[in-house]
Design a protein around this motif. Structure first.
Motif, PDB file in Angstrom:
ATOM      1  N   UNK A 137      60.636  44.161  34.240  1.00 57.30           N
ATOM      2  CA  UNK A 137      60.653  43.072  35.214  1.00 57.30           C
ATOM      3  C   UNK A 137      61.714  43.361  36.270  1.00 57.30           C
ATOM      4  N   UNK A 138      61.482  42.832  37.470  1.00 53.68           N
ATOM      5  CA  UNK A 138      62.394  43.039  38.581  1.00 53.68           C
ATOM      6  C   UNK A 138      63.134  41.740  38.862  1.00 53.68           C
ATOM      7  N   UNK A 139      64.416  41.847  39.081  1.00 53.97           N
ATOM      8  CA  UNK A 139      65.225  40.687  39.459  1.00 53.97           C
ATOM      9  C   UNK A 139      65.912  40.940  40.780  1.00 53.97           C
ATOM     10  N   UNK A 140      65.949  39.911  41.615  1.00 48.74           N
ATOM     11  CA  UNK A 140      66.706  39.946  42.854  1.00 48.74           C
ATOM     12  C   UNK A 140      67.825  38.924  42.726  1.00 48.74           C
ATOM     13  N   UNK A 141      69.044  39.383  42.874  1.00 48.88           N
ATOM     14  CA  UNK A 141      70.195  38.499  42.733  1.00 48.88           C
ATOM     15  C   UNK A 141      70.918  38.418  44.063  1.00 48.88           C
ATOM     16  N   UNK A 142      70.976  37.199  44.596  1.00 49.12           N
ATOM     17  CA  UNK A 142      71.598  36.963  45.896  1.00 49.12           C
ATOM     18  C   UNK A 142      73.001  36.402  45.712  1.00 49.12           C
ATOM     19  N   UNK A 143      73.843  36.641  46.703  1.00 47.09           N
ATOM     20  CA  UNK A 143      75.181  36.063  46.708  1.00 47.09           C
ATOM     21  C   UNK A 143      75.678  35.951  48.140  1.00 47.09           C
TER      22      UNK A 143
END
Length: 120
Positions: free
Chosen positions: A1-7
């Motif tokens: 699975x792919x995760x995109x983590x923003x900050x």
């Protein structure tokens, strides 16, 4: 699975600056386009800035000259430097990765969103 983590979102005064980051992780073999979108209350989600894997970048007219998009392909990370922020830039900003090839196939993915509020 792919995760995109923003900050990097937050509250800033008009004329101020913020820098958003988005890192993609997972069993990624390659990514096509990556970009930033935003959605203000009561409005549709709109493109802010995005680039293809070849490096060409598109900006919304409303942010040209104020926002700078950059991409680090080695890190699967994109950034959005936002300067001269205006109250109308207030929105939830979402990271998107499209044309993502993983070990299980192709897909398009969204981050969870980060709030940007421009207010005095």
């Amino acid at each position: 699975q792919v995760q995109l983590v923003e900050s990097g979102g937050g509250l800033v005064q008009p004329g101020g600056s913020l820098r958003l980051s988005c890192a993609a992780s997972g069993s990624i073999l390659s990514i096509g386009a990556m970009g930033w979108y935003r959605q203000a209350p009561g409005k549709q989600r709109e493109l802010v800035a995005a680039s293809t894997s070849g490096g060409s970048t598109n900006y919304a007219d409303s942010v040209k000259g104020r926002f700078t998009f950059s991409r680090d392909n080695a890190k699967n990370t994109v950034y959005l430097q936002m300067n001269s922020l205006k109250p109308e830039d207030t929105a939830v900003y979402y990271c998107n990765a499209a044309g993502v090839l993983t070990t299980t196939g192709w897909g398009s993915y969204w981050g969870q969103g980060t709030q940007v509020t421009v207010s005095s």
